[in-house]
Design an enzyme around this catalytic site. Structure first.
Site, PDB file in Angstrom:
ATOM      1  N   TYR A   7       3.575  67.518 104.829  1.00  0.00           N
ATOM      2  CA  TYR A   7       4.316  66.793 105.507  1.00  0.00           C
ATOM      3  C   TYR A   7       3.172  66.385 106.724  1.00  0.00           C
ATOM      4  O   TYR A   7       2.625  65.877 107.422  1.00  0.00           O
ATOM      5  CB  TYR A   7       5.256  66.482 105.296  1.00  0.00           C
ATOM      6  N   LYS A  59       0.512  64.056 108.908  1.00  0.00           N
ATOM      7  CA  LYS A  59       0.852  63.768 110.512  1.00  0.00           C
ATOM      8  C   LYS A  59      -0.527  63.983 110.940  1.00  0.00           C
ATOM      9  O   LYS A  59      -1.048  63.510 112.068  1.00  0.00           O
ATOM     10  CB  LYS A  59       1.906  64.064 111.408  1.00  0.00           C
ATOM     11  N   LEU A  80      19.461  69.344 110.288  1.00  0.00           N
ATOM     12  CA  LEU A  80      20.679  69.322 110.996  1.00  0.00           C
ATOM     13  C   LEU A  80      22.238  68.286 111.799  1.00  0.00           C
ATOM     14  O   LEU A  80      22.801  68.631 110.386  1.00  0.00           O
ATOM     15  CB  LEU A  80      20.321  70.558 112.707  1.00  0.00           C
ATOM     16  N   SER A  95       4.592  63.612 115.349  1.00  0.00           N
ATOM     17  CA  SER A  95       5.444  64.596 115.240  1.00  0.00           C
ATOM     18  C   SER A  95       5.212  66.104 115.944  1.00  0.00           C
ATOM     19  O   SER A  95       4.261  66.131 116.102  1.00  0.00           O
ATOM     20  CB  SER A  95       5.709  64.889 113.742  1.00  0.00           C
ATOM     21  N   ASN A 123       8.528  49.282 101.590  1.00  0.00           N
ATOM     22  CA  ASN A 123       8.829  49.207 100.586  1.00  0.00           C
ATOM     23  C   ASN A 123      10.260  49.520 100.346  1.00  0.00           C
ATOM     24  O   ASN A 123      10.268  49.370  98.899  1.00  0.00           O
ATOM     25  CB  ASN A 123       7.320  49.690  99.889  1.00  0.00           C
ATOM     26  N   LEU A 124      11.419  49.711 100.666  1.00  0.00           N
ATOM     27  CA  LEU A 124      12.500  50.124 100.553  1.00  0.00           C
ATOM     28  C   LEU A 124      12.209  51.459  99.726  1.00  0.00           C
ATOM     29  O   LEU A 124      13.908  51.434  99.863  1.00  0.00           O
ATOM     30  CB  LEU A 124      13.111  49.084 100.039  1.00  0.00           C
ATOM     31  N   ARG A 156      15.177  78.686 107.287  1.00  0.00           N
ATOM     32  CA  ARG A 156      14.395  78.678 105.898  1.00  0.00           C
ATOM     33  C   ARG A 156      13.046  78.979 105.687  1.00  0.00           C
ATOM     34  O   ARG A 156      12.787  78.503 107.320  1.00  0.00           O
ATOM     35  CB  ARG A 156      14.794  77.280 106.757  1.00  0.00           C
ATOM     36  N   ASN A 196      12.668  54.594 101.012  1.00  0.00           N
ATOM     37  CA  ASN A 196      13.911  54.922 101.503  1.00  0.00           C
ATOM     38  C   ASN A 196      14.647  54.252 102.436  1.00  0.00           C
ATOM     39  O   ASN A 196      14.985  54.889 103.126  1.00  0.00           O
ATOM     40  CB  ASN A 196      13.384  56.598 102.770  1.00  0.00           C
ATOM     41  N   ASP A 208      10.530  77.857 108.441  1.00  0.00           N
ATOM     42  CA  ASP A 208      11.159  77.503 109.829  1.00  0.00           C
ATOM     43  C   ASP A 208       9.919  78.020 111.279  1.00  0.00           C
ATOM     44  O   ASP A 208       9.613  79.159 110.761  1.00  0.00           O
ATOM     45  CB  ASP A 208      12.553  77.657 110.628  1.00  0.00           C
TER      46      ASP A 208
HETATM   47  P1  NAD Z   1      12.551  57.023 107.502  1.00  0.00           P
HETATM   48  O1  NAD Z   1      12.379  57.140 105.662  1.00  0.00           O
HETATM   49  O2  NAD Z   1      13.908  56.234 107.792  1.00  0.00           O
HETATM   50  O3  NAD Z   1      11.689  55.478 107.417  1.00  0.00           O
HETATM   51  C1  NAD Z   1      10.426  54.860 106.597  1.00  0.00           C
HETATM   52  C2  NAD Z   1      10.402  54.050 106.290  1.00  0.00           C
HETATM   53  O4  NAD Z   1       9.186  53.789 105.303  1.00  0.00           O
HETATM   54  C3  NAD Z   1      11.182  53.711 105.184  1.00  0.00           C
HETATM   55  O5  NAD Z   1      11.673  53.032 105.526  1.00  0.00           O
HETATM   56  C4  NAD Z   1      10.782  54.167 104.289  1.00  0.00           C
HETATM   57  O6  NAD Z   1      11.227  53.230 103.158  1.00  0.00           O
HETATM   58  C5  NAD Z   1       9.577  53.251 104.263  1.00  0.00           C
HETATM   59  N1  NAD Z   1       8.603  53.563 103.624  1.00  0.00           N
HETATM   60  C6  NAD Z   1       7.296  54.920 103.172  1.00  0.00           C
HETATM   61  N2  NAD Z   1       6.530  54.860 102.162  1.00  0.00           N
HETATM   62  C7  NAD Z   1       5.939  53.097 102.146  1.00  0.00           C
HETATM   63  C8  NAD Z   1       5.289  52.538 102.025  1.00  0.00           C
HETATM   64  N3  NAD Z   1       3.622  53.035 101.160  1.00  0.00           N
HETATM   65  N4  NAD Z   1       4.947  51.136 102.162  1.00  0.00           N
HETATM   66  C9  NAD Z   1       5.981  50.934 103.357  1.00  0.00           C
HETATM   67  N5  NAD Z   1       6.796  51.468 103.369  1.00  0.00           N
HETATM   68  C10 NAD Z   1       6.940  52.424 103.660  1.00  0.00           C
HETATM   69  O7  NAD Z   1      12.100  57.610 108.405  1.00  0.00           O
HETATM   70  P2  NAD Z   1      12.572  57.670 110.291  1.00  0.00           P
HETATM   71  O8  NAD Z   1      12.911  59.073 110.260  1.00  0.00           O
HETATM   72  O9  NAD Z   1      12.328  56.770 110.640  1.00  0.00           O
HETATM   73  O10 NAD Z   1      10.691  58.168 110.112  1.00  0.00           O
HETATM   74  C11 NAD Z   1      10.108  56.937 110.971  1.00  0.00           C
HETATM   75  C12 NAD Z   1       8.627  57.203 110.920  1.00  0.00           C
HETATM   76  O11 NAD Z   1       8.615  58.275 112.156  1.00  0.00           O
HETATM   77  C13 NAD Z   1       7.910  57.768 109.565  1.00  0.00           C
HETATM   78  O12 NAD Z   1       6.293  58.270 110.231  1.00  0.00           O
HETATM   79  C14 NAD Z   1       8.801  59.973 109.784  1.00  0.00           C
HETATM   80  O13 NAD Z   1       6.782  60.563 109.805  1.00  0.00           O
HETATM   81  C15 NAD Z   1       8.335  60.367 111.406  1.00  0.00           C
HETATM   82  N6  NAD Z   1       8.551  60.799 112.702  1.00  0.00           N
HETATM   83  C16 NAD Z   1      10.099  61.065 112.058  1.00  0.00           C
HETATM   84  C17 NAD Z   1      10.896  62.107 112.295  1.00  0.00           C
HETATM   85  C18 NAD Z   1      12.169  62.525 111.785  1.00  0.00           C
HETATM   86  O14 NAD Z   1      12.483  63.636 112.598  1.00  0.00           O
HETATM   87  N7  NAD Z   1      13.117  61.648 111.517  1.00  0.00           N
HETATM   88  C19 NAD Z   1      10.265  63.387 113.336  1.00  0.00           C
HETATM   89  C20 NAD Z   1       9.270  62.634 113.187  1.00  0.00           C
HETATM   90  C21 NAD Z   1       8.248  61.727 112.989  1.00  0.00           C
HETATM   91  C1  WQD Z   2      16.904  71.569 113.431  1.00  0.00           C
HETATM   92  C2  WQD Z   2      17.374  73.252 113.609  1.00  0.00           C
HETATM   93  C3  WQD Z   2      17.198  74.238 111.157  1.00  0.00           C
HETATM   94  C4  WQD Z   2      19.591  72.142 108.929  1.00  0.00           C
HETATM   95  C5  WQD Z   2      11.706  68.293 111.087  1.00  0.00           C
HETATM   96  C6  WQD Z   2      10.325  68.585 110.746  1.00  0.00           C
HETATM   97  C7  WQD Z   2       9.623  68.122 111.278  1.00  0.00           C
HETATM   98  C8  WQD Z   2      10.405  66.550 111.827  1.00  0.00           C
HETATM   99  C9  WQD Z   2      12.064  67.531 112.085  1.00  0.00           C
HETATM  100  C10 WQD Z   2       9.541  64.839 111.136  1.00  0.00           C
HETATM  101  C11 WQD Z   2      16.179  74.266 112.267  1.00  0.00           C
HETATM  102  C12 WQD Z   2      17.865  74.482 111.862  1.00  0.00           C
HETATM  103  C13 WQD Z   2      18.852  72.966 109.916  1.00  0.00           C
HETATM  104  C14 WQD Z   2      20.418  73.030 108.241  1.00  0.00           C
HETATM  105  C15 WQD Z   2      20.534  74.819 110.432  1.00  0.00           C
HETATM  106  N1  WQD Z   2      10.529  65.300 111.087  1.00  0.00           N
HETATM  107  N2  WQD Z   2      18.942  73.778 110.302  1.00  0.00           N
HETATM  108  N3  WQD Z   2      20.874  74.311 109.234  1.00  0.00           N
HETATM  109  O1  WQD Z   2      13.283  72.170 111.192  1.00  0.00           O
HETATM  110  O2  WQD Z   2      12.940  71.426 113.574  1.00  0.00           O
HETATM  111  O3  WQD Z   2      12.092  69.272 111.610  1.00  0.00           O
HETATM  112  O4  WQD Z   2      12.226  67.200 111.206  1.00  0.00           O
HETATM  113  O5  WQD Z   2       8.409  64.642 111.229  1.00  0.00           O
HETATM  114  O6  WQD Z   2       8.036  67.308 110.995  1.00  0.00           O
HETATM  115  O7  WQD Z   2      10.285  69.656 110.184  1.00  0.00           O
HETATM  116  O8  WQD Z   2      14.391  69.700 111.901  1.00  0.00           O
HETATM  117  O9  WQD Z   2      16.975  69.479 111.755  1.00  0.00           O
HETATM  118  O10 WQD Z   2      15.404  70.164 110.101  1.00  0.00           O
HETATM  119  O11 WQD Z   2      16.565  72.073 111.886  1.00  0.00           O
HETATM  120  O12 WQD Z   2      20.793  75.982 110.461  1.00  0.00           O
HETATM  121  O13 WQD Z   2      21.617  72.617 107.283  1.00  0.00           O
HETATM  122  O14 WQD Z   2      18.154  73.334 112.543  1.00  0.00           O
HETATM  123  O15 WQD Z   2      16.750  75.908 111.398  1.00  0.00           O
HETATM  124  O16 WQD Z   2      16.631  75.385 113.636  1.00  0.00           O
HETATM  125  P1  WQD Z   2      12.543  70.430 112.734  1.00  0.00           P
HETATM  126  P2  WQD Z   2      15.397  70.117 111.161  1.00  0.00           P
END
Ligand code: NAD
Ligand code: WQD
Length: 338
Positions: A149, A153, A200, A124, A32-33, A292, A35, A295
């Protein structure tokens, strides 16, 4: 037959679409763009030399999904679409539950009505909460999350587990990602967060290009070697390849399968700063700040199950992750906006 990729124009989705195309799969992307931008997919097309079929569809839009399934021959779905900002989810829990849970329920219903019962889900490391021990294995308990969030998951994992139990025709792979960073080595696709980054690595790269003055290190009094938080960072290209391997598990008829995707190595915040400086040659000024809220001290995984059962192993090390994050940011200081 094509692979449907929801959220495919996002950070992990765009890298996965490229790996799928390179592995010879036909891909249909919906997003849906909210993000992301379609520009990421244009760049994927440049890199793969193949067109990417894209539909701007929201996963909560039942009619839109039904039309898509009539038009395209879908075999399996890789489900990335969702909202993912931890802090925002605390402020807007309804929006997170409605989008992530509501959207997933609609998607899965339309899939099964069309006889498509193969799915890979972006879970995640957050589902482990504050783990009792590290490295965490897939058998370790899923714990109460500290934010909506994370709860979405864990709930989605439960939903998928129950659906597969009730109807064993489903093949579902739950992939628990640790901390994805890096970018495609070409520097053409990468992570493009809106506003000030929460995570980070994008924060560090913005300090490096001068968009942020310094890094705030959230706490140096954790029970870790240097007192800063320890995480399992994984290169997004390795992560993307994990999805291609998971499709092979689906084809083999895996039922429900759960895999950690990480490197199995923990790095502290200061380790990341040091490695980034080495990879980029740019100094990252930082200040130690308060912890934070929400964390945890450390989380890294045992990824041996993915290696045993899928033949997948992360190949890229921390310097490569830092180098590619920097290469992306340096070449695209404003992300896809130019
Ligand atoms: P992202 O935001 O770049 O990608 C998610 C995409 O989903 C975006 O392009 C957004 O526009 C789209 N979207 C959101 N809601 C929607 C909807 N209702 N319909 C259609 N599209 C929709 O994030 P990402 O980092 O690429 O993450 C992808 C997946 O992986 C997510 O489910 C996220 O929760 C999961 N994940 C990410 C991380 C991370 O740290 N990046 C870690 C663990 C899990
Ligand atoms: C990493 C480390 C911070 C920013 C999050 C979500 C998790 C997953 C991944 C989706 C930590 C420290 C961070 C900053 C800092 N996403 N930090 N200064 O918290 O492990 O996980 O993203 O599923 O669900 O919670 O990742 O990159 O935010 O932080 O010191 O400006 O860096 O405290 O130790 P995190 P992060």
């Amino acid at each position: 037959m094509a692979i449907l990729v929801t959220g495919g124009s996002g950070f992990i989705g765009s890298h996965t679409v490229l790996e799928l195309q390179e592995a010879g799969y036909d891909v249909v992307v919906i997003d849906n763009l909210s993000n992301s931008t379609e520009k990421s997919l244009k760049r994927v097309e440049e890199l793969s030399g193949k067109p990417v079929k894209f539909y701007k569809i929201d996963i909560r839009d039942r009619e839109g999904l039904e039309g898509l399934f009539r038009q395209e021959q879908i075999d399996s779905c890789i489900h990335f679409a969702g909202l993912k900002a931890v802090g925002e989810s605390v402020a807007k829990p309804w929006e997170y539950y409605e989008n992530n849970i509501g959207g997933t329920l609609t998607l899965v219903d339309v899939m099964r009505q069309n006889g498509v019962k193969n799915l890979i889900f972006s879970s995640s490391s957050t589902v482990y909460g504050d783990p009792d021990r590290v490295p965490v294995t897939e058998e370790d308990p899923v714990k109460k999350c500290t934010n909506p969030y994370g709860s979405t998951k864990a709930m989605q994992e439960t939903i998928f587990t129950d659906i597969q139990k009730a109807d064993p025709e489903w093949n579902i792979v739950l992939l628990r990602y640790f901390n994805p960073i890096g970018a495609h080595p070409s520097g053409r696709i990468g992570e493009d967060p809106n506003g000030i980054p929460n995570n980070l690595m994008p924060y560090i790269t913005q300090v490096a290009v001068g968009k942020q003055p310094f890094l705030r290190v959230f706490g140096n009094d954790y029970p870790t070697p240097d007192g800063t938080g320890v995480r399992d960072y994984i290169h997004v290209v390795d992560l993307a390849k994990g999805h291609v391997k998971a499709l092979e598990r689906i084809k083999a008829g895996c039922g429900l399968a759960i895999y950690n995707l990480g490197t199995g190595k923990g790095y502290s915040v200061l380790d990341i700063v040091k490695n980034f400086e080495e990879a980029s040659g740019v100094k990252i000024p930082y200040e130690i700040c308060d912890r934070r809220p929400g964390d945890i001290a450390e989380n890294y995984c045992d990824a041996s199950k993915a290696e045993r059962e899928m033949g997948w192993k992360a190949e890229k090390g921390i310097l490569e992750m830092c180098r590619d994050s920097w290469n992306w940011q340096k070449n695209n200081p404003n992300g896809y906006a130019g």
